[in-house]
Design an enzyme around this catalytic site. Structure first.
Site, PDB file in Angstrom:
ATOM      1  N   LYS A 142      88.318  24.417  48.624  1.00  0.00           N
ATOM      2  CA  LYS A 142      87.957  22.930  48.519  1.00  0.00           C
ATOM      3  C   LYS A 142      88.910  21.938  47.941  1.00  0.00           C
ATOM      4  O   LYS A 142      89.696  22.218  47.073  1.00  0.00           O
ATOM      5  CB  LYS A 142      86.662  22.939  47.568  1.00  0.00           C
ATOM      6  CG  LYS A 142      85.665  21.690  47.405  1.00  0.00           C
ATOM      7  CD  LYS A 142      84.624  21.780  46.609  1.00  0.00           C
ATOM      8  CE  LYS A 142      83.675  20.705  46.591  1.00  0.00           C
ATOM      9  NZ  LYS A 142      82.266  21.105  45.818  1.00  0.00           N
TER      10      LYS A 142
ATOM     11  N   SER B  93      78.234  19.683  48.066  1.00  0.00           N
ATOM     12  CA  SER B  93      79.497  19.101  48.430  1.00  0.00           C
ATOM     13  C   SER B  93      80.447  20.011  49.147  1.00  0.00           C
ATOM     14  O   SER B  93      81.517  19.678  49.785  1.00  0.00           O
ATOM     15  CB  SER B  93      80.229  18.362  47.250  1.00  0.00           C
ATOM     16  OG  SER B  93      80.253  19.236  46.308  1.00  0.00           O
TER      17      SER B  93
ATOM     18  N   SER C  55      76.500  22.378  44.583  1.00  0.00           N
ATOM     19  CA  SER C  55      77.311  22.382  45.621  1.00  0.00           C
ATOM     20  C   SER C  55      77.794  23.405  46.465  1.00  0.00           C
ATOM     21  O   SER C  55      78.482  23.406  47.421  1.00  0.00           O
ATOM     22  CB  SER C  55      78.223  21.379  45.243  1.00  0.00           C
ATOM     23  OG  SER C  55      78.006  19.921  45.428  1.00  0.00           O
TER      24      SER C  55
HETATM   25  N1  GLN Z   1      74.121  17.220  45.249  1.00  0.00           N
HETATM   26  C1  GLN Z   1      74.673  17.083  43.946  1.00  0.00           C
HETATM   27  C2  GLN Z   1      75.455  15.903  43.535  1.00  0.00           C
HETATM   28  O1  GLN Z   1      75.460  14.989  44.290  1.00  0.00           O
HETATM   29  C3  GLN Z   1      75.658  18.310  43.637  1.00  0.00           C
HETATM   30  C4  GLN Z   1      77.007  17.949  43.564  1.00  0.00           C
HETATM   31  C5  GLN Z   1      77.856  19.144  43.211  1.00  0.00           C
HETATM   32  O2  GLN Z   1      77.554  20.131  42.727  1.00  0.00           O
HETATM   33  N2  GLN Z   1      79.277  18.953  43.321  1.00  0.00           N
HETATM   34  O3  GLN Z   1      75.449  15.429  42.565  1.00  0.00           O
END
Ligand code: GLN
Length: 484
Positions: free
Chosen positions: A75, A152, A176
């Site tokens: 990532k 994400s 994410s």
């Molecule tokens: N969807 C969650 C957020 O927007 C998770 C993001 C993440 O785990 N990086 O915060």
């Protein structure tokens, strides 16, 4: 197709010298070149270096470690010396930030000879549940290009599901890793907070951020976790607890395992296909000899609201470093200091990052700290206690990953609350710091993947891996591949 092998299968061939690391790397590169224009999963290609590294590994010819010569994607928040890393934000992209050092995780992978192919797409600074807030545009779902890959870590999940690599690295602050893996049909683990090092991974919310692997099978997850887990002197939140030999846990035997099914995770409005698949999975566990126990995690309903106070509060502090002086894009000819800060930050960050900085700054401000932040921390403790009580009765907990399969690109763009609610089953575990994974458990009527979440006690990744592996072997959902 070579790139569709699992790590275990590729390793066997490397050991027998029936394939070379260079061939595996080339196979991934060809696959990326052939299909990624439809996915937009890989946003930085590191192919020349990867091929050099593969040749070097082949020259040595030693394949004792299961990851030697295995290509992977990381990532775009993992720092790798000499490789552009942008968190998919214009703030870093416009100045092409090139870190002078490696994250602990990529360093550990490099040490065993794994081959880094490049960087995957993510929501800007990992804020989102769809990979749509990336400055490179959204990643598309390999099963249906009109839909999101989740987020994400959407680029990493789509990359693994579409066989662009053998495994990928993601981060899970509030779901994410687990959510995109569920949307794309592969496997992903969020380890216990403190099990893996955050050093060299760009921070979003430091008390929640956890780094972990995405792969095609549970066995492959066990292999990658083994290589990256353990105390790191550069991250004081890693803990010196023994790292067991994870593959040993994959016995296929879950006779007598106590499996909790929390009533709060079966909510009104969830897709019937999701509920059916998860309940079928529970039956499968019973057939394998596990005992299903109905449990309650009473504070679940507060988890997402609590997460969306604590997470933005920490975001508001972590984003302060991107001011064009320490890191990030800068501007010419500011009128004065205030003008400089206003322009540098408002022009650089996207809407979601700015929203979180605002919410977080508000929640931490003198007049509101007690009402929001302190209150959220108290609820966080209650949520952790729910799990402690539940794990007195059961060994693992099953739930859906997301209430629906992958949604259409743009569906939540104007509705941040709807986007936040995508995390409804994924916020509690991060607040409690426990490990959880997502494993494929079925498909919807529209042929979209559905994920099963398996949660475990703190530090007990081995038991959730054992449970998931036994289930995976019995069901074979993971063998189904998208047509690309
Ligand atoms: N969807 C969650 C957020 O927007 C998770 C993001 C993440 O785990 N990086 O915060």
């Amino acid at each position: 197709m070579l790139s569709s092998l699992t790590i275990t299968e590729a390793h066997e061939r490397l050991k027998k010298h029936t394939v070379s690391a260079e061939e595996l790397t080339k196979a991934c590169i060809e696959r990326i070149e052939k299909v990624d224009h439809r996915l937009n999963a890989v946003i930085h290609r590191n192919f020349e270096r990867a091929l050099e590294q593969a040749k070097e590994v082949d020259r040595k010819g030693e394949f004792d470690h299961p990851l030697t010569g295995i290509p992977y994607l990381a990532k775009d928040v993992y720092c790798e010396a000499g490789v552009p890393t942008t968190a998919c934000s214009n703030v870093l992209r416009e100045k092409t930030y090139i870190p002078p050092f490696d994250s602990t995780t990529t360093r550990r992978l490099k040490a065993v000879g794994a081959i880094s192919l490049g960087k995957t797409n993510t929501d800007e600074f990992t804020m989102g549940a769809s990979t749509e807030t990336s400055c490179y545009g959204p990643t598309r779902n390999p099963w249906d290009s009109s839909r999101v890959a989740g987020g994400s870590s959407g680029g990493s999940a789509a990359g693994v599901a579409a066989d662009l690599c053998f495994f990928a690295l993601g981060t899970d602050t509030g779901g994410s890793i687990r959510q995109p893996v569920g949307f794309c049909s592969c496997v992903g683990l969020r380890p216990t907070y403190g099990r893996t090092s955050r050093f060299g991974v760009m921070s979003m919310a430091s008390s929640l951020d956890t780094i972990g692997p995405l792969a095609k099978t549970i066995e492959d997850i066990a292999i990658v976790l083994q290589a990256i887990a353990g105390k790191d002197d550069r991250d004081a939140t890693t803990v010196d607890v023994p790292v067991p030999y994870y593959r040993k846990a994959l016995t296929g035997d879950i006779d007598g395992l106590r499996v909790g099914l929390p009533k709060e995770y079966f909510i009104e409005g969830m897709a019937p296909d999701v509920e059916r698949s998860v309940r079928d999975a529970a039956k499968q566990f019973e057939e394998l000899g596990a005992t299903i126990v109905d449990i309650s995690l009473p504070h679940t309903k507060y988890a997402t609201a609590t997460y969306y106070i604590i997470c933005p509060s920490e975001v508001s502090s972590n984003m302060a470093r991107y001011d064009g002086i320490r890191y990030g894009r800068t501007i010419g000819k500011p009128q004065n200091l205030l003008d400089y800060y206003e322009r540098v930050r408002s022009e650089g960050f996207g809407v979601e990052v700015k929203r979180r900085i605002m919410i977080g700054t508000y929640a931490l401000s003198a007049g509101y700290f007690d009402a929001y932040y302190r209150q959220a921390q108290k609820v966080r403790t209650l949520i952790r206690r729910d799990f402690e009580a539940a794990f007195e009765e059961v060994d693992v907990i099953l739930s859906p990953v997301s209430p629906t399969p992958a949604f259409v690109v743009g569906a939540h763009t104007d509705d941040p609350i709807a986007m936040y609610l995508e995390d409804i089953f994924l916020s509690s575990q991060v607040l409690a710091g426990i490990p959880a994974l997502s494993v494929p458990c079925g498909f919807s009527k529209e042929n979209l993947p559905i994920g099963l979440q398996i949660m475990g006690k703190q530090w007990d990744e081995a038991t959730i891996l054992r449970a998931a592996h036994a289930y995976e072997q019995a069901t074979q959902w993971h063998r189904k591949k998208p047509m690309l």
